[in-house]
Write a protein that holds these residues in place. Structure first.
Motif, mmCIF file in Angstrom:
data_model
loop_
_atom_site.group_PDB
_atom_site.id
_atom_site.type_symbol
_atom_site.label_atom_id
_atom_site.label_comp_id
_atom_site.label_asym_id
_atom_site.label_seq_id
_atom_site.Cartn_x
_atom_site.Cartn_y
_atom_site.Cartn_z
ATOM 1 N N TYR A 1 -28.497 49.914 -26.451
ATOM 2 C CA TYR A 1 -27.496 50.589 -26.137
ATOM 3 C C TYR A 1 -27.778 50.986 -24.736
ATOM 4 O O TYR A 1 -29.082 51.435 -24.207
ATOM 5 C CB TYR A 1 -27.169 51.718 -26.946
ATOM 6 C CG TYR A 1 -26.890 51.434 -28.437
ATOM 7 C CD1 TYR A 1 -25.534 50.981 -28.797
ATOM 8 C CD2 TYR A 1 -27.514 51.680 -29.481
ATOM 9 C CE1 TYR A 1 -24.883 50.696 -29.794
ATOM 10 C CE2 TYR A 1 -27.317 51.481 -30.892
ATOM 11 C CZ TYR A 1 -25.817 50.992 -30.788
ATOM 12 O OH TYR A 1 -25.315 50.686 -32.089
ATOM 13 N N PRO A 2 -26.765 50.935 -23.774
ATOM 14 C CA PRO A 2 -26.785 51.131 -22.489
ATOM 15 C C PRO A 2 -27.264 52.887 -22.360
ATOM 16 O O PRO A 2 -26.681 53.655 -23.411
ATOM 17 C CB PRO A 2 -25.691 51.003 -21.824
ATOM 18 C CG PRO A 2 -24.348 50.984 -22.968
ATOM 19 C CD PRO A 2 -25.290 50.534 -24.168
ATOM 20 N N SER A 3 -27.967 53.194 -21.574
ATOM 21 C CA SER A 3 -28.539 54.723 -21.628
ATOM 22 C C SER A 3 -27.493 55.398 -20.869
ATOM 23 O O SER A 3 -26.500 54.930 -20.006
ATOM 24 C CB SER A 3 -29.646 54.792 -20.688
ATOM 25 O OG SER A 3 -29.982 56.011 -20.042
ATOM 26 N N LEU A 4 -27.299 56.709 -21.382
ATOM 27 C CA LEU A 4 -26.348 57.681 -20.780
ATOM 28 C C LEU A 4 -26.912 58.295 -19.687
ATOM 29 O O LEU A 4 -26.140 59.270 -18.971
ATOM 30 C CB LEU A 4 -25.723 58.539 -21.877
ATOM 31 C CG LEU A 4 -25.045 57.872 -22.856
ATOM 32 C CD1 LEU A 4 -24.631 58.822 -24.059
ATOM 33 C CD2 LEU A 4 -23.749 57.005 -22.408
ATOM 34 N N ALA A 5 -28.213 58.256 -19.305
ATOM 35 C CA ALA A 5 -28.660 58.933 -18.109
ATOM 36 C C ALA A 5 -28.089 58.463 -16.834
ATOM 37 O O ALA A 5 -27.645 57.384 -16.574
ATOM 38 C CB ALA A 5 -30.216 58.409 -18.142
ATOM 39 N N LYS A 6 -28.250 59.150 -15.843
ATOM 40 C CA LYS A 6 -27.605 58.932 -14.599
ATOM 41 C C LYS A 6 -28.327 57.728 -13.664
ATOM 42 O O LYS A 6 -29.353 57.540 -14.064
ATOM 43 C CB LYS A 6 -27.783 59.990 -13.603
ATOM 44 C CG LYS A 6 -27.003 61.188 -13.927
ATOM 45 C CD LYS A 6 -26.823 62.353 -12.729
ATOM 46 C CE LYS A 6 -25.993 63.400 -13.104
ATOM 47 N NZ LYS A 6 -25.796 64.362 -12.177
ATOM 48 N N ARG A 7 -27.515 56.634 -13.387
ATOM 49 C CA ARG A 7 -28.111 55.664 -12.505
ATOM 50 C C ARG A 7 -28.518 56.216 -11.208
ATOM 51 O O ARG A 7 -27.880 57.025 -10.585
ATOM 52 C CB ARG A 7 -26.866 54.723 -12.795
ATOM 53 C CG ARG A 7 -26.745 54.011 -13.973
ATOM 54 C CD ARG A 7 -25.501 53.125 -13.844
ATOM 55 N NE ARG A 7 -24.483 53.830 -13.814
ATOM 56 C CZ ARG A 7 -23.177 53.288 -13.719
ATOM 57 N NH1 ARG A 7 -23.023 51.903 -14.130
ATOM 58 N NH2 ARG A 7 -22.159 54.074 -13.710
ATOM 59 N N PRO A 8 -29.310 55.438 -10.610
ATOM 60 C CA PRO A 8 -29.535 55.631 -9.174
ATOM 61 C C PRO A 8 -28.498 55.845 -8.306
ATOM 62 O O PRO A 8 -28.388 56.695 -7.541
ATOM 63 C CB PRO A 8 -30.210 54.645 -8.800
ATOM 64 C CG PRO A 8 -30.924 53.793 -10.104
ATOM 65 C CD PRO A 8 -29.936 54.202 -11.172
ATOM 66 N N ALA A 9 -27.414 55.281 -8.511
ATOM 67 C CA ALA A 9 -26.288 55.315 -7.831
ATOM 68 C C ALA A 9 -25.412 56.531 -7.867
ATOM 69 O O ALA A 9 -24.522 56.939 -7.138
ATOM 70 C CB ALA A 9 -25.113 54.144 -7.750
ATOM 71 N N GLU A 10 -25.785 57.051 -9.340
ATOM 72 C CA GLU A 10 -24.965 58.311 -9.126
ATOM 73 C C GLU A 10 -25.848 59.594 -9.040
ATOM 74 O O GLU A 10 -25.162 60.688 -9.203
ATOM 75 C CB GLU A 10 -24.875 58.512 -10.859
ATOM 76 C CG GLU A 10 -23.488 57.343 -11.463
ATOM 77 C CD GLU A 10 -23.667 57.207 -13.125
ATOM 78 O OE1 GLU A 10 -22.655 56.676 -13.393
ATOM 79 O OE2 GLU A 10 -24.742 57.313 -13.655
ATOM 80 N N ARG A 11 -26.986 59.597 -8.610
ATOM 81 C CA ARG A 11 -27.805 60.651 -8.312
ATOM 82 C C ARG A 11 -27.284 61.088 -6.829
ATOM 83 O O ARG A 11 -26.774 60.578 -5.980
ATOM 84 C CB ARG A 11 -29.295 60.096 -7.998
ATOM 85 C CG ARG A 11 -29.835 59.872 -9.518
ATOM 86 C CD ARG A 11 -31.247 59.922 -9.498
ATOM 87 N NE ARG A 11 -31.906 59.208 -10.452
ATOM 88 C CZ ARG A 11 -31.675 59.134 -11.705
ATOM 89 N NH1 ARG A 11 -30.642 59.373 -12.169
ATOM 90 N NH2 ARG A 11 -32.623 58.456 -12.608
ATOM 91 N N ILE A 12 -27.166 62.426 -6.746
ATOM 92 C CA ILE A 12 -26.684 63.274 -5.619
ATOM 93 C C ILE A 12 -27.723 63.302 -4.533
ATOM 94 O O ILE A 12 -28.884 63.854 -4.911
ATOM 95 C CB ILE A 12 -26.072 64.552 -5.955
ATOM 96 C CG1 ILE A 12 -25.148 64.325 -6.952
ATOM 97 C CG2 ILE A 12 -25.588 65.321 -4.587
ATOM 98 C CD1 ILE A 12 -24.557 65.823 -7.258
ATOM 99 N N ALA A 13 -27.666 62.632 -3.533
ATOM 100 C CA ALA A 13 -28.663 62.830 -2.662
ATOM 101 C C ALA A 13 -27.612 62.566 -1.333
ATOM 102 O O ALA A 13 -26.602 61.817 -1.177
ATOM 103 C CB ALA A 13 -29.611 61.660 -2.364
ATOM 104 N N GLY A 14 -28.061 63.328 -0.138
ATOM 105 C CA GLY A 14 -27.231 63.253 1.016
ATOM 106 C C GLY A 14 -28.197 63.881 2.083
ATOM 107 O O GLY A 14 -28.892 64.407 2.086
#
Length: 176
Positions: free
Chosen positions: A32-45
């Motif tokens: 099943y696909p993971s529900l964890a945040k993908r790298p693109a969804e991580r907040i960084a800036g």
């Protein structure tokens, strides 16, 4: 149950059973696909603090020609508003006399003419307001602040609003 509906019911049941089997096959797939945040969804800036708002500058002085034009427009609007105000009493009396009168009666016609005279004075104020709007827009496009023009425009707008309220009241009275 009617015998003609039995084959349709059986076909519908088969389609429903087939759909359930197909969907259950999808659900049994491993990983099943993971529900964890993908790298693109991580907040960084790399946000930087906002610069402070610009300091308000003193209004830029208007050219003598523009000051004269502004004074002329406000003076013309003031004169038309004064004529409007002077005619308000007459229109008030005539519209009161026309209350409940038939549309083509003498009282109604006379009151309608008085209202038309007031509307004519209002249109003169509106012409000045339109020119003030044009001056203000031109000043803003040219990079000026337009503070003096905006103040004159606000005064003329207040006169127009006052005249609109008077006209609405008088028209309403004639409809009653």
């Amino acid at each position: 149950m009617n015998s003609q509906f039995r084959p349709r019911l059986a076909a519908a049941q088969i389609v429903a059973l087939g759909t359930c089997l197909i969907l259950s096959a999808c659900a049994s797939a491993p990983g099943y696909p993971s529900l964890a945040k993908r790298p693109a969804e991580r907040i960084a800036g790399t946000a930087q603090p906002a610069s402070p708002p610009p300091v308000a500058q003193a209004p830029t002085p208007l050219s003598p020609e523009l000051q004269a034009r502004l004074a002329q427009l406000v003076g013309r609007a003031r004169a038309a508003h004064a004529v409007f105000t002077a005619g308000k009493g007459k229109a008030d009396r005539l519209s009161s006399a026309a209350r409940g009168a038939a549309v083509s009666s003498e009282a109604w016609v006379v009151a309608t003419v008085a209202l038309a005279e007031l509307e004519s004075r209002r249109s003169e104020v509106m012409i000045s307001l339109a020119e003030l709007d044009s001056l203000y827009a031109r000043e803003k496009v040219d990079g000026g602040d337009g503070v003096s023009i905006a103040a004159a425009r606000d005064q003329v707008t207040a006169w127009v609003a006052d005249e609109d309220a008077v006209l609405a009241e008088l028209r309403g009275r004639m409809r009653a």
